[in-house]
Design a protein around this motif. Structure first.
Motif, short mmCIF file in Angstrom:
data_model
loop_
_atom_site.label_atom_id
_atom_site.label_comp_id
_atom_site.label_asym_id
_atom_site.label_seq_id
_atom_site.Cartn_x
_atom_site.Cartn_y
_atom_site.Cartn_z
N ASN A 113 0.82 -1.21 0.00
CA ASN A 113 0.00 0.00 0.00
C ASN A 113 0.85 1.26 0.00
OD1 ASN A 113 -2.47 -1.37 -0.02
ND2 ASN A 113 -2.48 -1.62 2.21
N LYS A 116 2.03 1.66 -3.49
CA LYS A 116 0.90 2.06 -4.34
C LYS A 116 0.63 3.56 -4.19
CE LYS A 116 -3.86 0.71 -5.45
NZ LYS A 116 -4.55 1.96 -5.15
N GLU A 120 1.00 6.36 -7.18
CA GLU A 120 -0.15 7.19 -7.54
C GLU A 120 0.16 8.67 -7.39
OE1 GLU A 120 -3.91 4.25 -6.46
OE2 GLU A 120 -3.03 5.49 -4.88
N VAL A 148 2.42 -3.64 -7.95
CA VAL A 148 1.65 -2.40 -7.97
C VAL A 148 1.53 -1.87 -9.39
CG1 VAL A 148 1.60 -0.01 -7.21
CG2 VAL A 148 2.22 -1.80 -5.59
#
Length: 322
Positions: A113, A116, A120, A148
């Protein structure tokens, strides 16, 4: 498609691109293009998603054993298509096809996470470490980043690549040497050709561009040439699938052929002082017309000497690596 024509295959077997969020979609864009343009029957394979997810990734060690004795060489940092990352180095049993651990642990999920969010937000992440064997790449370090990238449908990822080539392929060694020399002199890392002589033709194109625009530094000229000449031609060659006229060629090889053909034509017309400049797009169109006319009469193009026109040995991964 080009390889299928060159090998005169009777059947193409292709896995359909099915995503979990689009379970009703039967065929992806690549498969659709192959089905429409194939010269032979195409068998589409649609695996059960749950079953496919449980299959282990391809093992570099296993595929390298099948490939035979290999020579190792560093390609350095470059951009790699995520879709060509097909396996792992040493972690095949513990990872699924999504490059995530089969047995999910909280620390792994938290790290995934974090990566990720960073991707992003466009934050810098170090290049992943990949081994290259034939057409495919195998992850040595950076499985979470690859996972990812696949989740986000990223087309490319930065990677530090080490390539492994069969020792019995001397032509591949020559191509590698020519590419490294080209990269050192130009600073261009994304120009890949199948034929070693193509790099000499591309270098000549850059030098002509440098002289035409009176650019002192060769590397500066190379960067501008890449954006103003090579990249637009590369897109047209890819869109029109022009490399089909020379099976085994890559886009860079075709552009090199165009450059060599134009240089020869310019020498032949050197007496025409008042001739208007011709764009490279027009040169490409003229060359394609010449190739079509030559092949239509059953004769090879005039620049396709025997030592130039034959396919180099193509280093392919073992069956199923795609």
């Amino acid at each position: 498609m080009e390889e299928a024509r060159a090998q005169q295959v009777d059947l193409i077997i292709l896995g359909a691109n099915i995503r979990p969020v689009l379970r009703s979609v039967v065929i992806g864009s690549v498969a659709d293009g192959v089905v429409r343009a194939a010269h032979c029957p195409v068998l589409l394979v649609r695996p059960t998603l749950d079953a496919a997810a449980s299959q282990p990734l391809r093992s570099f060690d296993d595929d390298a054993t099948l490939a035979g004795p290999l020579r190792r060489r560093s390609l350095g940092v470059r951009t790699v298509e995520v879709g060509r990352i097909i396996g792992t180095v040493g972690r095949g049993r513990e990872l699924g096809q999504d490059f995530r651990p089969v047995k999910r642990r909280r620390p792994d999920e938290e790290r995934l996470n974090r990566i990720k969010r960073a991707m992003e937000e466009g934050k810098f992440l170090p290049p992943v470490e990949l081994y290259k064997l034939g057409f495919g790449y195998y992850v040595l370090d950076g499985h979470h980043r690859v996972a990812v990238a696949r989740m986000l449908d990223a087309p490319e990822i930065d990677a530090n690549v080490t390539e492994f080539v069969p020792i019995a392929d001397p032509e591949a060694a020559r191509t590698f040497a020519e590419r490294k020399a080209f990269e050192r002199s130009t600073g261009l890392m994304d120009v890949g050709a199948a034929h070693p002589e193509s790099y000499g033709h591309l270098t000549a194109m850059i030098e002509a561009y440098r002289c035409e625009y009176d650019i002192q530094d060769f590397r500066t000229a190379a960067q501008r040439w890449y954006g103003q000449v090579y990249r637009p031609l590369w897109l047209r060659v890819r869109e029109q699938r022009l490399t089909r006229y020379f099976p085994g060629d890559r886009s860079a090889d075709f552009i090199a052929r165009v450059g060599a053909w134009q240089a020869e034509a310019t020498e032949d017309e050197s007496g025409d002082v008042g001739a208007a400049p011709v764009s490279w797009e027009d040169v490409l169109d003229r060359y394609v017309a010449t190739v079509r006319a030559s092949q239509g009469t059953g004769e090879p193009p005039h620049d396709a000497a025997p030592e130039d026109d034959g396919d180099l040995p193509i280093v392919m991964p073992p069956v199923g690596s795609y």
